[in-house]
Design a protein around this motif. Structure first.
Motif, PDB file in Angstrom:
ATOM      1  N   PRO A   1       7.600   8.499 -12.719  1.00  0.00           N
ATOM      2  CA  PRO A   1       7.950   7.332 -11.910  1.00  0.00           C
ATOM      3  C   PRO A   1       9.394   7.375 -11.400  1.00  0.00           C
ATOM      4  CG  PRO A   1       7.709   6.726 -14.209  1.00  0.00           C
ATOM      5  CD  PRO A   1       7.258   8.136 -14.092  1.00  0.00           C
ATOM      6  N   LEU A   2      10.291   8.031 -12.107  1.00  0.00           N
ATOM      7  CA  LEU A   2      11.676   8.119 -11.624  1.00  0.00           C
ATOM      8  C   LEU A   2      11.784   8.999 -10.389  1.00  0.00           C
ATOM      9  CD1 LEU A   2      13.919   8.249 -14.812  1.00  0.00           C
ATOM     10  CD2 LEU A   2      13.408   6.323 -13.307  1.00  0.00           C
ATOM     11  N   HIS A   3      11.022  10.082 -10.372  1.00  0.00           N
ATOM     12  CA  HIS A   3      10.992  10.939  -9.177  1.00  0.00           C
ATOM     13  C   HIS A   3      10.503  10.123  -7.975  1.00  0.00           C
ATOM     14  CE1 HIS A   3      10.341  14.451  -6.631  1.00  0.00           C
ATOM     15  NE2 HIS A   3       9.137  13.967  -6.387  1.00  0.00           N
ATOM     16  N   ASN A   4       9.476   9.330  -8.201  1.00  0.00           N
ATOM     17  CA  ASN A   4       8.921   8.509  -7.124  1.00  0.00           C
ATOM     18  C   ASN A   4       9.879   7.399  -6.706  1.00  0.00           C
ATOM     19  OD1 ASN A   4       6.688  10.114  -7.374  1.00  0.00           O
ATOM     20  ND2 ASN A   4       5.477   8.609  -8.460  1.00  0.00           N
ATOM     21  N   LEU A   5      10.582   6.822  -7.679  1.00  0.00           N
ATOM     22  CA  LEU A   5      11.559   5.786  -7.360  1.00  0.00           C
ATOM     23  C   LEU A   5      12.695   6.359  -6.513  1.00  0.00           C
ATOM     24  CD1 LEU A   5      12.198   2.815  -7.746  1.00  0.00           C
ATOM     25  CD2 LEU A   5      13.360   3.405  -9.882  1.00  0.00           C
TER      26      LEU A   5
ATOM     27  N   ALA B   1       0.838  -1.208   0.000  1.00  0.00           N
ATOM     28  CA  ALA B   1       0.000   0.000   0.000  1.00  0.00           C
ATOM     29  C   ALA B   1       0.872   1.257   0.000  1.00  0.00           C
ATOM     30  CB  ALA B   1      -0.937  -0.008   1.212  1.00  0.00           C
ATOM     31  N   GLN B   2       1.961   1.262   0.796  1.00  0.00           N
ATOM     32  CA  GLN B   2       2.869   2.408   0.802  1.00  0.00           C
ATOM     33  C   GLN B   2       3.505   2.597  -0.571  1.00  0.00           C
ATOM     34  OE1 GLN B   2       5.606   1.253   3.888  1.00  0.00           O
ATOM     35  NE2 GLN B   2       4.425   2.232   5.514  1.00  0.00           N
ATOM     36  N   PHE B   3       3.944   1.519  -1.169  1.00  0.00           N
ATOM     37  CA  PHE B   3       4.585   1.559  -2.483  1.00  0.00           C
ATOM     38  C   PHE B   3       3.608   2.101  -3.525  1.00  0.00           C
ATOM     39  CE2 PHE B   3       6.013  -0.418  -6.475  1.00  0.00           C
ATOM     40  CZ  PHE B   3       7.365  -0.132  -6.469  1.00  0.00           C
TER      41      PHE B   3
ATOM     42  N   GLY C   1       6.149  -5.165  -9.004  1.00  0.00           N
ATOM     43  CA  GLY C   1       5.796  -3.754  -8.843  1.00  0.00           C
ATOM     44  C   GLY C   1       6.906  -2.838  -9.329  1.00  0.00           C
ATOM     45  N   ILE C   2       8.139  -3.179  -9.007  1.00  0.00           N
ATOM     46  CA  ILE C   2       9.276  -2.381  -9.458  1.00  0.00           C
ATOM     47  C   ILE C   2       9.423  -2.482 -10.979  1.00  0.00           C
ATOM     48  CG2 ILE C   2      11.793  -2.141  -9.367  1.00  0.00           C
ATOM     49  CD1 ILE C   2      11.624  -3.003  -6.412  1.00  0.00           C
ATOM     50  N   GLU C   3       9.234  -3.681 -11.520  1.00  0.00           N
ATOM     51  CA  GLU C   3       9.305  -3.852 -12.975  1.00  0.00           C
ATOM     52  C   GLU C   3       8.283  -2.959 -13.674  1.00  0.00           C
ATOM     53  OE1 GLU C   3       9.274  -7.884 -14.619  1.00  0.00           O
ATOM     54  OE2 GLU C   3      10.140  -8.584 -12.723  1.00  0.00           O
ATOM     55  N   GLN C   4       7.078  -2.881 -13.117  1.00  0.00           N
ATOM     56  CA  GLN C   4       6.038  -2.040 -13.699  1.00  0.00           C
ATOM     57  C   GLN C   4       6.459  -0.576 -13.712  1.00  0.00           C
ATOM     58  OE1 GLN C   4       2.349  -2.650 -11.592  1.00  0.00           O
ATOM     59  NE2 GLN C   4       1.323  -3.289 -13.456  1.00  0.00           N
ATOM     60  N   VAL C   5       7.055  -0.119 -12.614  1.00  0.00           N
ATOM     61  CA  VAL C   5       7.532   1.259 -12.528  1.00  0.00           C
ATOM     62  C   VAL C   5       8.595   1.513 -13.593  1.00  0.00           C
ATOM     63  CG1 VAL C   5       8.832   2.896 -11.084  1.00  0.00           C
ATOM     64  CG2 VAL C   5       6.966   1.546 -10.092  1.00  0.00           C
ATOM     65  N   LEU C   6       9.517   0.579 -13.732  1.00  0.00           N
ATOM     66  CA  LEU C   6      10.587   0.733 -14.716  1.00  0.00           C
ATOM     67  C   LEU C   6      10.036   0.720 -16.143  1.00  0.00           C
ATOM     68  CD1 LEU C   6      13.268  -1.549 -13.032  1.00  0.00           C
ATOM     69  CD2 LEU C   6      13.254   0.963 -13.111  1.00  0.00           C
TER      70      LEU C   6
ATOM     71  N   GLN D   1      16.754  -5.291 -14.070  1.00  0.00           N
ATOM     72  CA  GLN D   1      16.899  -4.018 -13.358  1.00  0.00           C
ATOM     73  C   GLN D   1      16.174  -4.059 -12.013  1.00  0.00           C
ATOM     74  OE1 GLN D   1      15.573  -1.345 -16.603  1.00  0.00           O
ATOM     75  NE2 GLN D   1      17.430  -0.180 -16.074  1.00  0.00           N
ATOM     76  N   ALA D   2      14.976  -4.630 -11.992  1.00  0.00           N
ATOM     77  CA  ALA D   2      14.215  -4.710 -10.741  1.00  0.00           C
ATOM     78  C   ALA D   2      14.938  -5.600  -9.736  1.00  0.00           C
ATOM     79  CB  ALA D   2      12.807  -5.243 -11.013  1.00  0.00           C
TER      80      ALA D   2
END
Length: 193
Positions: A79-83, A67-69, A133-138, A156-157
């Motif tokens: 998404p990079l700013h958020n990462l 939920a936090q993510f 989730g990280i893969e989706q962001v990337l 990368q994830a």
């Protein structure tokens, strides 16, 4: 036998903190009753045993972290700013030197995951969901042209997850912003090239 009535999320979060502070093996039933406010019988009725409570706490930990993510990545079109903000938040957790800010998945895996298949499989599923989730962001960042490398998003994830584990571990011995922040920044920038 009637079911115990209690706030399940609050109980699981309290158990989570107890397991993070002392570890699974050293957390006694007395510790868990004190932390949760439940009587031993209520714990056994609701979770069967200490392992059942740990499995449920791991599930709650995954829900809370997911939920936090998702909340972090729902607030911006970049998404990079958020990462970067995500990595910075991990640095802040490391700097807190608060055992309750540690990763329950990592702690449980290192302590009991290899000896218990149920715990191992649950942690594996949770870590795989985090990776996805990280893969989706990337992938989103690539589709927006923010990441131009042709490196596979799965690799990368996984690399980012490995770096976060390392950062958390290193943070136990070097809880210093001058050490941890440059490492997090390097990890972030490695995704871009």
């Amino acid at each position: 036998m009637r079911n115990a009535e209690f706030d399940r999320q609050a109980v699981l979060r309290a158990a989570m903190r107890a397991f993070l502070v002392k570890g699974y093996a050293k957390t006694s039933m007395a510790d868990l009753t004190k932390a949760t406010g439940l009587h031993p019988g209520s714990i056994y009725c609701a979770f069967e045993n200490k392992k059942g409570l740990l499995l449920a706490a791991i599930g709650q930990y995954h829900e809370d972290r997911s939920a936090q993510f998702l909340q972090l990545f729902a607030n911006s079109n970049n998404p990079l700013h958020n990462l970067k903000a995500y990595l910075d938040s991990i640095v802040q957790e490391c700097l807190s030197c608060d055992a309750t800010q540690a990763c329950l998945l990592t702690k449980a895996l290192s302590e009991v995951g290899e000896q218990d298949e149920d715990i191992h499989q649950l942690i594996h599923r949770n870590l795989y969901a985090w990776q996805q989730g990280i893969e989706q962001v990337l992938e989103t960042a690539k589709s927006q042209g923010l990441i131009t490398t042709d490196t596979n998003s799965q690799i990368q994830a996984q690399f980012l997850m490995m770096g976060i584990y390392g950062l958390r571990t290193f943070g136990h011995t070097e809880p210093n912003i001058e050490v941890l922040q440059p490492l997090a920044d390097k990890l972030f920038h490695s995704l871009l090239n």
